[in-house]
Write a protein that holds these residues in place. Structure first.
Motif, PDB file in Angstrom:
ATOM      1  N   ILE A  90       0.839  -1.193   0.000  1.00  0.00           N
ATOM      2  CA  ILE A  90       0.000   0.000   0.000  1.00  0.00           C
ATOM      3  C   ILE A  90       0.880   1.251   0.000  1.00  0.00           C
ATOM      4  O   ILE A  90       1.487   1.575   1.034  1.00  0.00           O
ATOM      5  CB  ILE A  90      -0.928   0.025   1.225  1.00  0.00           C
ATOM      6  CG1 ILE A  90      -1.764  -1.262   1.298  1.00  0.00           C
ATOM      7  CG2 ILE A  90      -1.840   1.249   1.190  1.00  0.00           C
ATOM      8  CD1 ILE A  90      -2.562  -1.395   2.574  1.00  0.00           C
ATOM      9  N   PRO A  91       0.961   1.961  -1.108  1.00  0.00           N
ATOM     10  CA  PRO A  91       1.689   3.237  -1.097  1.00  0.00           C
ATOM     11  C   PRO A  91       0.922   4.256  -0.255  1.00  0.00           C
ATOM     12  O   PRO A  91      -0.263   4.496  -0.471  1.00  0.00           O
ATOM     13  CB  PRO A  91       1.712   3.652  -2.577  1.00  0.00           C
ATOM     14  CG  PRO A  91       1.418   2.388  -3.340  1.00  0.00           C
ATOM     15  CD  PRO A  91       0.511   1.592  -2.454  1.00  0.00           C
ATOM     16  N   ARG A  92       1.595   4.824   0.727  1.00  0.00           N
ATOM     17  CA  ARG A  92       0.986   5.824   1.611  1.00  0.00           C
ATOM     18  C   ARG A  92       1.693   7.150   1.364  1.00  0.00           C
ATOM     19  O   ARG A  92       2.857   7.307   1.713  1.00  0.00           O
ATOM     20  CB  ARG A  92       1.109   5.377   3.071  1.00  0.00           C
ATOM     21  CG  ARG A  92       0.421   4.030   3.326  1.00  0.00           C
ATOM     22  CD  ARG A  92       0.758   3.470   4.696  1.00  0.00           C
ATOM     23  NE  ARG A  92       0.084   2.179   4.909  1.00  0.00           N
ATOM     24  CZ  ARG A  92       0.592   1.004   4.550  1.00  0.00           C
ATOM     25  NH1 ARG A  92       1.790   0.939   3.967  1.00  0.00           N
ATOM     26  NH2 ARG A  92      -0.073  -0.110   4.768  1.00  0.00           N
ATOM     27  N   GLU A  93       0.972   8.085   0.802  1.00  0.00           N
ATOM     28  CA  GLU A  93       1.585   9.326   0.356  1.00  0.00           C
ATOM     29  C   GLU A  93       1.150  10.502   1.216  1.00  0.00           C
ATOM     30  O   GLU A  93       0.114  10.461   1.885  1.00  0.00           O
ATOM     31  CB  GLU A  93       1.238   9.573  -1.113  1.00  0.00           C
ATOM     32  CG  GLU A  93       1.729   8.434  -2.021  1.00  0.00           C
ATOM     33  CD  GLU A  93       1.278   8.577  -3.464  1.00  0.00           C
ATOM     34  OE1 GLU A  93       0.324   9.328  -3.704  1.00  0.00           O
ATOM     35  OE2 GLU A  93       1.895   7.931  -4.328  1.00  0.00           O
ATOM     36  N   LYS A  94       1.971  11.535   1.208  1.00  0.00           N
ATOM     37  CA  LYS A  94       1.697  12.800   1.896  1.00  0.00           C
ATOM     38  C   LYS A  94       1.498  12.606   3.397  1.00  0.00           C
ATOM     39  O   LYS A  94       0.683  13.290   4.022  1.00  0.00           O
ATOM     40  CB  LYS A  94       0.482  13.496   1.268  1.00  0.00           C
ATOM     41  CG  LYS A  94       0.677  13.849  -0.206  1.00  0.00           C
ATOM     42  CD  LYS A  94      -0.533  14.553  -0.779  1.00  0.00           C
ATOM     43  CE  LYS A  94      -0.314  14.888  -2.250  1.00  0.00           C
ATOM     44  NZ  LYS A  94      -1.491  15.568  -2.849  1.00  0.00           N
TER      45      LYS A  94
ATOM     46  N   GLY B  52       9.575   5.503  -3.631  1.00  0.00           N
ATOM     47  CA  GLY B  52       9.604   6.923  -3.957  1.00  0.00           C
ATOM     48  C   GLY B  52       9.228   7.778  -2.755  1.00  0.00           C
ATOM     49  O   GLY B  52       9.854   8.814  -2.485  1.00  0.00           O
ATOM     50  N   GLN B  53       8.198   7.361  -2.014  1.00  0.00           N
ATOM     51  CA  GLN B  53       7.792   8.100  -0.819  1.00  0.00           C
ATOM     52  C   GLN B  53       8.872   8.045   0.261  1.00  0.00           C
ATOM     53  O   GLN B  53       9.112   9.031   0.961  1.00  0.00           O
ATOM     54  CB  GLN B  53       6.477   7.536  -0.267  1.00  0.00           C
ATOM     55  CG  GLN B  53       5.259   7.934  -1.074  1.00  0.00           C
ATOM     56  CD  GLN B  53       5.096   9.445  -1.147  1.00  0.00           C
ATOM     57  OE1 GLN B  53       5.032  10.131  -0.125  1.00  0.00           O
ATOM     58  NE2 GLN B  53       5.037   9.967  -2.357  1.00  0.00           N
ATOM     59  N   HIS B  54       9.542   6.908   0.387  1.00  0.00           N
ATOM     60  CA  HIS B  54      10.624   6.817   1.363  1.00  0.00           C
ATOM     61  C   HIS B  54      11.720   7.829   1.023  1.00  0.00           C
ATOM     62  O   HIS B  54      12.255   8.487   1.922  1.00  0.00           O
ATOM     63  CB  HIS B  54      11.210   5.402   1.381  1.00  0.00           C
ATOM     64  CG  HIS B  54      10.236   4.356   1.807  1.00  0.00           C
ATOM     65  ND1 HIS B  54      10.516   3.005   1.757  1.00  0.00           N
ATOM     66  CD2 HIS B  54       8.974   4.442   2.289  1.00  0.00           C
ATOM     67  CE1 HIS B  54       9.470   2.323   2.196  1.00  0.00           C
ATOM     68  NE2 HIS B  54       8.525   3.167   2.521  1.00  0.00           N
ATOM     69  N   GLY B  55      12.040   7.920  -0.253  1.00  0.00           N
ATOM     70  CA  GLY B  55      13.055   8.885  -0.659  1.00  0.00           C
ATOM     71  C   GLY B  55      12.645  10.315  -0.360  1.00  0.00           C
ATOM     72  O   GLY B  55      13.452  11.132   0.102  1.00  0.00           O
ATOM     73  N   ILE B  56      11.371  10.643  -0.591  1.00  0.00           N
ATOM     74  CA  ILE B  56      10.870  12.002  -0.345  1.00  0.00           C
ATOM     75  C   ILE B  56      10.938  12.345   1.140  1.00  0.00           C
ATOM     76  O   ILE B  56      11.424  13.413   1.534  1.00  0.00           O
ATOM     77  CB  ILE B  56       9.426  12.134  -0.869  1.00  0.00           C
ATOM     78  CG1 ILE B  56       9.406  12.099  -2.398  1.00  0.00           C
ATOM     79  CG2 ILE B  56       8.784  13.428  -0.360  1.00  0.00           C
ATOM     80  CD1 ILE B  56       8.010  11.987  -2.986  1.00  0.00           C
ATOM     81  N   VAL B  57      10.445  11.440   1.977  1.00  0.00           N
ATOM     82  CA  VAL B  57      10.412  11.721   3.411  1.00  0.00           C
ATOM     83  C   VAL B  57      11.816  11.799   3.987  1.00  0.00           C
ATOM     84  O   VAL B  57      12.126  12.676   4.810  1.00  0.00           O
ATOM     85  CB  VAL B  57       9.570  10.654   4.151  1.00  0.00           C
ATOM     86  CG1 VAL B  57       9.683  10.833   5.659  1.00  0.00           C
ATOM     87  CG2 VAL B  57       8.110  10.744   3.722  1.00  0.00           C
ATOM     88  N   HIS B  58      12.710  10.911   3.548  1.00  0.00           N
ATOM     89  CA  HIS B  58      14.068  10.958   4.082  1.00  0.00           C
ATOM     90  C   HIS B  58      14.858  12.145   3.535  1.00  0.00           C
ATOM     91  O   HIS B  58      15.818  12.582   4.183  1.00  0.00           O
ATOM     92  CB  HIS B  58      14.782   9.634   3.832  1.00  0.00           C
ATOM     93  CG  HIS B  58      14.394   8.573   4.819  1.00  0.00           C
ATOM     94  ND1 HIS B  58      14.918   8.506   6.091  1.00  0.00           N
ATOM     95  CD2 HIS B  58      13.488   7.559   4.731  1.00  0.00           C
ATOM     96  CE1 HIS B  58      14.374   7.490   6.738  1.00  0.00           C
ATOM     97  NE2 HIS B  58      13.507   6.902   5.934  1.00  0.00           N
TER      98      HIS B  58
END
Length: 297
Positions: A12-16, A82-88
């Protein structure tokens, strides 16, 4: 356990998701301990480029894939990473503000992964690196969320971020491996060789980055020596951070290995339920083991 008889959780991709990383997070956010804090900080500096490398290596084989389920798994894996990269990246902005040479660290990793490894090894080998790294991060994730003492005294926001990252690593832990085995048709030699490279390079670069961080922090040589001695004992002592992972690490070397021989950790369902009920990733991460275990929940 036969992976064919298991039903893995959906990816489950969890975004924002908002972890409040712009807030007043202490410099040494893990119980005031420089070594423990900088260990996880160093991991974070490696994630943005590393996640992009993993995505690229899996997508190398997308055109060979005809199974709709595998194609969807690759898509969801890509979105999660991709979300992991954004948050980190947001996490790392904090470190940059502390004087850590984040841009230089990222540039060096970019050169190693994309300028050297992808230029001089086969696509099967780079996918093997990805599968190996995903196995290591998945077993580390298992450890972090099932042993609340690891993050005892941590800032709520950072602890919740790592719990979220860990849970998603578990959800997609078999994607790169399945592509490696079923699409790339990797040899056992390729699987083991790529794991050995990851095993050598991963701690080397984490420790190298930590060395830089301690110097930026202004610790004297003697202070750094004491920090390293105490910290390495925390990592490698019997019952320390790494020793409970040894068996799961070596299981990867079995010819018959599959990531879903180990199910998700028991706390996964609890975390997922709280996140669905509240929509708050910080609350979900910190209530995971109950208020007595998570002192700051």
């Amino acid at each position: 356990m036969n992976p064919a008889k298991m039903t893995p959780p959906p990816i489950i991709p969890r975004e924002k998701l908002d972890f409040g990383l712009d807030g007043d997070i202490p410099k040494y956010w893990l119980n005031g301990d420089p070594f423990k804090t900088r260990f996880f900080d160093a991991l974070s500096t490696l994630f943005p480029v590393g996640e992009r490398f993993f995505i690229t290596c899996v997508r190398d084989f997308k055109d060979r894939t005809t199974d709709p389920k595998v194609l969807q798994d690759i898509k969801d894996f890509t979105r999660q990473e991709g979300q992991h990269g954004i948050v980190h990246t947001r996490y790392n902005d904090r470190l940059q503000a502390q004087g850590i040479a984040v841009k230089e660290i990222l540039a060096g990793q970019e050169k190693r992964l994309f300028g050297i490894i992808r230029q001089h090894t086969s696509r099967e080998f780079t996918l093997g690196i990805t599968a190996a790294a995903e196995h290591i991060t998945a077993i580390m994730a298992d450890c972090f969320v099932e042993r609340p003492e690891i993050f005892e005294g941590a800032d709520d926001r950072i602890r919740a971020l790592y719990v979220w990252h860990a849970m998603e690593e578990m959800e997609h832990k078999a994607v790169a491996f399945d592509v490696l085995q079923n699409i790339a048709k990797s040899t056992y030699r390729n699987r083991v060789g790529s794991m050995l490279l990851v095993t050598l390079l991963f701690p080397f670069h984490v420790f190298r980055i930590m060395k830089h961080m301690f110097e930026v922090d202004g610790f004297s040589r003697w202070q750094r020596t004491k920090i390293w001695a105490k910290g390495l004992w925390w990592l490698y002592k019997p019952g320390g951070l790494f020793s409970p992972m040894v068996g799961k690490y070596f299981s990867y070397l079995k010819p018959s290995f599959h990531p879903w021989q180990d199910p998700v950790v028991p706390s996964y369902d609890t975390w997922l339920r709280i996140l669905k009920e509240t929509g708050d990733p910080i609350l979900a991460g910190n209530r995971l083991h109950g208020e007595q275990a998570w002192a700051h929940a």
